[in-house]
Design a protein around this motif. Sequence first.
Motif, PDB file in Angstrom:
ATOM      1  N   THR A 140       0.830  -1.199   0.000  1.00  0.00           N
ATOM      2  CA  THR A 140       0.000   0.000   0.000  1.00  0.00           C
ATOM      3  C   THR A 140       0.864   1.248   0.000  1.00  0.00           C
ATOM      4  OG1 THR A 140      -0.061   0.223   2.417  1.00  0.00           O
ATOM      5  CG2 THR A 140      -1.727  -1.201   1.407  1.00  0.00           C
ATOM      6  N   GLN A 162      -9.799   2.784   2.231  1.00  0.00           N
ATOM      7  CA  GLN A 162     -10.563   2.566   0.998  1.00  0.00           C
ATOM      8  C   GLN A 162      -9.635   2.177  -0.157  1.00  0.00           C
ATOM      9  OE1 GLN A 162     -12.884   6.123   0.426  1.00  0.00           O
ATOM     10  NE2 GLN A 162     -14.356   5.571   2.005  1.00  0.00           N
ATOM     11  N   ARG A 163      -8.463   2.773  -0.214  1.00  0.00           N
ATOM     12  CA  ARG A 163      -7.510   2.461  -1.282  1.00  0.00           C
ATOM     13  C   ARG A 163      -6.611   1.278  -0.911  1.00  0.00           C
ATOM     14  NH1 ARG A 163      -4.716   7.667  -3.628  1.00  0.00           N
ATOM     15  NH2 ARG A 163      -4.838   6.493  -5.545  1.00  0.00           N
ATOM     16  N   GLU A 165      -7.306  -1.354   1.224  1.00  0.00           N
ATOM     17  CA  GLU A 165      -7.918  -2.623   1.626  1.00  0.00           C
ATOM     18  C   GLU A 165      -7.580  -3.770   0.690  1.00  0.00           C
ATOM     19  OE1 GLU A 165     -12.192  -4.652   2.792  1.00  0.00           O
ATOM     20  OE2 GLU A 165     -12.205  -2.662   1.864  1.00  0.00           O
ATOM     21  N   ARG A 166      -7.822  -3.596  -0.586  1.00  0.00           N
ATOM     22  CA  ARG A 166      -7.635  -4.704  -1.529  1.00  0.00           C
ATOM     23  C   ARG A 166      -6.180  -5.195  -1.574  1.00  0.00           C
ATOM     24  NH1 ARG A 166      -9.466  -4.871  -7.848  1.00  0.00           N
ATOM     25  NH2 ARG A 166      -9.051  -7.076  -8.126  1.00  0.00           N
ATOM     26  N   PRO A 167      -5.196  -4.302  -1.791  1.00  0.00           N
ATOM     27  CA  PRO A 167      -3.818  -4.811  -1.824  1.00  0.00           C
ATOM     28  C   PRO A 167      -3.352  -5.375  -0.481  1.00  0.00           C
ATOM     29  CG  PRO A 167      -3.844  -2.419  -2.095  1.00  0.00           C
ATOM     30  CD  PRO A 167      -5.258  -2.886  -2.145  1.00  0.00           C
ATOM     31  N   ARG A 169      -5.283  -6.850   1.890  1.00  0.00           N
ATOM     32  CA  ARG A 169      -5.895  -8.177   2.082  1.00  0.00           C
ATOM     33  C   ARG A 169      -5.206  -9.217   1.199  1.00  0.00           C
ATOM     34  NH1 ARG A 169     -10.353  -8.384   5.218  1.00  0.00           N
ATOM     35  NH2 ARG A 169     -11.581  -6.484   5.494  1.00  0.00           N
ATOM     36  N   ARG A 170      -4.885  -8.851  -0.029  1.00  0.00           N
ATOM     37  CA  ARG A 170      -4.181  -9.787  -0.913  1.00  0.00           C
ATOM     38  C   ARG A 170      -2.827 -10.179  -0.331  1.00  0.00           C
ATOM     39  NH1 ARG A 170      -5.012  -7.689  -7.086  1.00  0.00           N
ATOM     40  NH2 ARG A 170      -6.994  -8.741  -7.429  1.00  0.00           N
TER      41      ARG A 170
END
Length: 186
Positions: A140, A162-163, A165-167, A169-170
């Motif tokens: 991140t 918000q920006r 979270e996805r990376p 969690r991956r």
Amino acid sequence: MTRPDPARITAVVGNPRIGSRTLGAAASLAGTLAAHLDATEPTLVDLATLASALHVRPRSTDLDAALAAAAGADVLVVATPVHKASFTGLLKSFLDLYGLDGLAGVTAVPLVVSASAAHALVGEVHLRPVLVELGATVPTRTLSVLDADLVDLGPVVDRWWQRAERPLRRAVGASSRVEGLLEVAR
């Protein structure tokens, strides 16, 4: 894939003042990450309390515990105030105690607190390369926080999440899968 165990989150704070506002920001971010990632209660390491032990041999048990907590974390928040347009020497001294790949398998989240928006890239330009050199994954952007934001950090962390979270969690999920494969191989 669901994690077999709750994620372990550690925050290491490189502010030379004990109980600093940077420590408060790191605790807030670590708590938010713990809630979002279904993690255990975060471990906080205030390096100001260990400063006198950083260059002493043999190392103290408290310093060894701090090094182990950071290296054993699934998510490591690395927090620093801006000091002369970079991160603090205290944090650098701590990180220098790790050998090559000392943070391998750790997902790191840089957190930088500064008085000026002009220092927004300190985490990206100075701190990220050191963390990557030690083997950490930094998926991140740095969470850069202004002193004025410390009054109500919630909205700043929410926007960053918000920006991120996805990376994040991956990266944490990938780390969990690798650990699972290593356990099977043993």
